[in-house]
Design an enzyme around this catalytic site. Structure first.
Site, PDB file in Angstrom:
ATOM      1  N   THR A   1      49.724  38.050  48.167  1.00 24.52           N
ATOM      2  CA  THR A   1      49.493  36.628  48.543  1.00 24.52           C
ATOM      3  C   THR A   1      50.519  35.990  47.596  1.00 24.52           C
ATOM      4  O   THR A   1      51.375  35.003  48.007  1.00 24.52           O
ATOM      5  CB  THR A   1      48.106  36.222  48.370  1.00 24.52           C
TER       6      THR A   1
ATOM      7  N   GLU B   1      39.381  34.090  41.468  1.00 27.16           N
ATOM      8  CA  GLU B   1      40.453  34.073  42.480  1.00 27.16           C
ATOM      9  C   GLU B   1      41.804  33.809  41.949  1.00 27.16           C
ATOM     10  O   GLU B   1      42.767  34.257  42.472  1.00 27.16           O
ATOM     11  CB  GLU B   1      39.999  32.870  43.732  1.00 27.16           C
TER      12      GLU B   1
END
Ligand code: HSE
Length: 311
Positions: free
Chosen positions: A185, A131
């Site tokens: 993001t 991630e």
């Protein structure tokens, strides 16, 4: 021992209004799928990716699922080789934890095929390595934790990693609208302020505590009052076309509350019943249709299972 396994890892809604980077829950669908095969020749190979329009790297060192697996294989000192196929079903930049889902799918699949050398909590650190690739050097564990643990989770601390599952007594439907737009993001983290007012922090702490208490006790009014974000939503909401109208239409249609899912552009709402959820979804979609923006609606309870083996 089985040589091939196929798994599903669910999308997740994070932040959940007031809990930036610390709260999240898994939903039933969509979710990425991944097929993992053990082979004798050492090394990790990504043999196929679908649903990504050719955008994801096949190089495991540059791929979320690949990096997660490398970190797990290194810890295990695993000597055999691994082939993976990734079937992307969650859109990029949707605010639904697309990269987290692939990262979780890879480590969950290897753990299952090896007959669970690690607990789900232990797998988190490997998925988090993957991630980290996508979040522009500012790691957050909410999507991977919600996806991997299932249910509603709190990331009490990221270093050391301390993830707390919340026992949700409230019977909630989540309604998620995904406008067909992409928001990075990493970009939406850069626009956030690094300092906040103590007065705002106090409101936010009250809402976080209220939301957790409401979820655990099944107090719908408390949940509704606590779904308020005075810190992040006012900044990121500007990036989502029609956000205020979507939010108003959801609450007018009976939503307990409504806010941005993760870093957006998806928006989530909660309702107590399925008919209300359907009406809220229609009302939210109407706002985007009037702006000529296509969208998908997902209606789901909180997914307690997390990733699972599929055929
Ligand atoms: N908590 C993260 C953020 C989630 O809001 O940036 C990203 O989907």
């Amino acid at each position: 021992m089985k040589k091939t396994i196929k798994v599903f890892a669910p999308a997740s809604v994070t932040n959940v209004s007031c809990g930036f980077d610390i709260m999240g829950f898994a939903i039933d669908y969509p979710g990425d799928e991944l097929k993992l095969t053990i082979k004798e020749k050492p090394g990790i190979t990504i043999t196929k990716i679908t649903g990504d329009d050719g955008r994801l790297p096949l190089d495991p060192k540059k791929n979320t699922a690949g990096v997660s697996l490398i970190s797990m294989v290194d810890r295990l000192k695993y000597e055999k080789g691994i082939d993976i196929e990734i079937y992307k079903k969650i859109s990029f930049g949707s605010g639904l934890g697309s990269s987290a889902s692939s990262a979780v799918a890879s480590v969950f699949a290897l753990n299952e095929i090896l007959e669970k050398p690690f607990t789900r909590k232990e797998l988190l650190s490997f998925a988090l390595e993957g991630e980290k690739l996508t979040c522009g050097g500012s790691p957050h564990a909410d999507n991977v934790s919600a996806c991997l643990m299932g249910g509603f989770i709190i990331v009490r601390s990221i270093d050391p990693l301390d993830v707390v599952p919340i026992d949700v007594a409230a019977d909630l439907y989540s309604i998620i609208i995904h406008p067909h737009l992409e928001i990075s993001t990493a970009d939406t983290r850069k626009i956030l302020r690094s300092n906040i007012l103590l007065a705002d922090a106090t409101i936010q702490w009250g809402n976080v505590a209220g939301l957790v208490a409401g979820l655990m006790s099944g107090d719908y009014d408390l949940i509704s009052r606590s779904l308020q974000d005075v810190i992040i939503e006012p900044i990121r909401g500007i990036l989502i076309p029609g956000f205020n109208d979507i939010k108003n239409s959801a609450t007018n249609a009976g939503a307990l509350g409504c806010s941005i899912s993760g870093s957006g552009p998806s928006v989530f709402a909660f309702s107590k019943t399925k008919p209300e959820a359907n009406n809220i979804g229609k009302a939210m979609k109407k706002v985007l249709s009037e702006l000529d923006i296509d969208s998908d609606i997902y209606i789901s309870k909180i997914n307690k299972q997390g990733p699972r083996i599929i055929k």
